[in-house]
Design an enzyme around this catalytic site. Structure first.
Site, PDB file in Angstrom:
ATOM      1  N   PRO A 254       0.827  -1.206   0.000  1.00 43.04           N
ATOM      2  CA  PRO A 254       0.000   0.000   0.000  1.00 43.04           C
ATOM      3  C   PRO A 254       0.864   1.261   0.000  1.00 43.04           C
ATOM      4  O   PRO A 254       1.822   1.361   0.760  1.00 43.04           O
ATOM      5  CB  PRO A 254      -0.802  -0.124   1.295  1.00 43.04           C
ATOM      6  CG  PRO A 254      -0.813  -1.582   1.598  1.00 43.04           C
ATOM      7  CD  PRO A 254       0.502  -2.097   1.118  1.00 43.04           C
ATOM      8  N   GLU A 255       0.533   2.196  -0.880  1.00 45.36           N
ATOM      9  CA  GLU A 255       1.261   3.459  -0.959  1.00 45.36           C
ATOM     10  C   GLU A 255       0.403   4.544  -0.316  1.00 45.36           C
ATOM     11  O   GLU A 255      -0.647   4.265   0.259  1.00 45.36           O
ATOM     12  CB  GLU A 255       1.606   3.758  -2.423  1.00 45.36           C
ATOM     13  CG  GLU A 255       2.439   2.638  -3.051  1.00 45.36           C
ATOM     14  CD  GLU A 255       2.772   2.863  -4.518  1.00 45.36           C
ATOM     15  OE1 GLU A 255       2.965   4.025  -4.926  1.00 45.36           O
ATOM     16  OE2 GLU A 255       2.841   1.871  -5.274  1.00 45.36           O
TER      17      GLU A 255
END
Length: 279
Positions: A2-3
């Site tokens: 996840p960014e």
């Protein structure tokens, strides 16, 4: 992994779901995930209220009463969900916060890479990874002057440079490919050879693209989901990432994929030529 857009989407979901709730007890099913003993974690959190959910880069800050903060990093596969008390527990559920309203906040992680650090509020920036974190990719924090300075003094190629969280917070593999395509910069371009005009365009692209991805509730490529258990939908708006062999949306040239700093990297060879250096 996840960014920033995915973590921000989780933050907003958790804010709506559990902000103001009180923790009754905590089950620690995988002790390696926390920085203190399970007994200390459980004792410290018993009776605490979840006051607020903040974010810095890819880190979540779960603010509790009595000046405690849980610094949560989702790493590769981490996710939160909220279930009614008594619901079947998934084999990948590792931390369960039992809330006084009859619900459970669960942390699930297929690969067990995620981490939670319980710290005193105000000391969270001393957690490893946060000590050296770069500015947030916003209009106020990510200035042209800052980018010009850090680009001028580095000989790294730009894709790994953008992935380094000490330079700019929040960018990961997906959005690095996307912002470089938007800026027409080759991922192998040394950063000190990028013109000021391109730096300005890259800054604009970073800020705009991450805001668009947040509005789209993030990108689901493998297993990411929001705090509501829903997939993101920004993957439908990606231009190059995961589109090897497909025509470039801008010029029609086939998108290529290479390995760069051990990461799959996608770009258009026509729109993003390597400039001024030998390939």
């Amino acid at each position: 992994m996840p960014e920033l857009p995915e973590v921000e989407t989780v933050r907003r979901g958790l804010t709506q779901l559990v902000e103001g709730s009180t923790i009754q007890t905590v089950d620690v099913l995988y002790p390696k995930m926390i920085n203190v003993s399970p007994e200390e974690f459980q004792a410290a959190l018993r009776g605490k209220q979840i006051m607020k959910i903040d974010r810095r880069g890819k880190y979540l800050f779960i603010r509790l009463s009595d000046n405690l903060t849980i610094v949560s990093h989702l790493r590769m596969e981490g996710k939160y969900d909220v279930e009614p008390e008594g619901s079947p527990i998934d084999k990948h559920t590792h931390i369960i916060f039992h809330l006084t309203d009859g619900r459970q906040l669960r942390y699930n992680d297929t690969r067990k890479f995620g981490r939670m650090n319980l710290v005193d509020t105000g000391t969270e920036m001393q957690v490893a990874g946060l000590k050296t974190i770069g500015p947030e990719p916003t209009e106020d924090d990510l200035t042209v002057a800052y980018m010009k300075k850090i680009f001028a003094k580095s000989h790294k190629v730009v894709k790994p440079f953008l992935l380094d969280q000490s330079n700019i917070a929040g960018l990961g593999n997906i959005y690095a490919d996307e912002v470089l395509w938007l800026s027409k910069i080759n991922p192998q371009q040394p950063v000190n050879t990028i013109s000021l005009a391109k730096i300005k365009l890259l800054r604009k692209s970073i800020i705009a693209e991450l805001n668009k991805a947040i509005a789209g509730h993030g990108t689901t490529v493998h297993s990411y989901s929001t705090a509501y258990g829903e997939a993101g939908n920004f993957q439908n708006q990606l231009n190059v990432y995961g589109r090897e062999g497909e025509p470039c949306p801008r010029c029609g040239t086939k998108i290529v994929k290479i390995k760069l700093a051990q990461r799959g990297t996608h770009y258009c060879p026509k729109c993003q030529p390597l400039r001024g250096v030998k390939k």
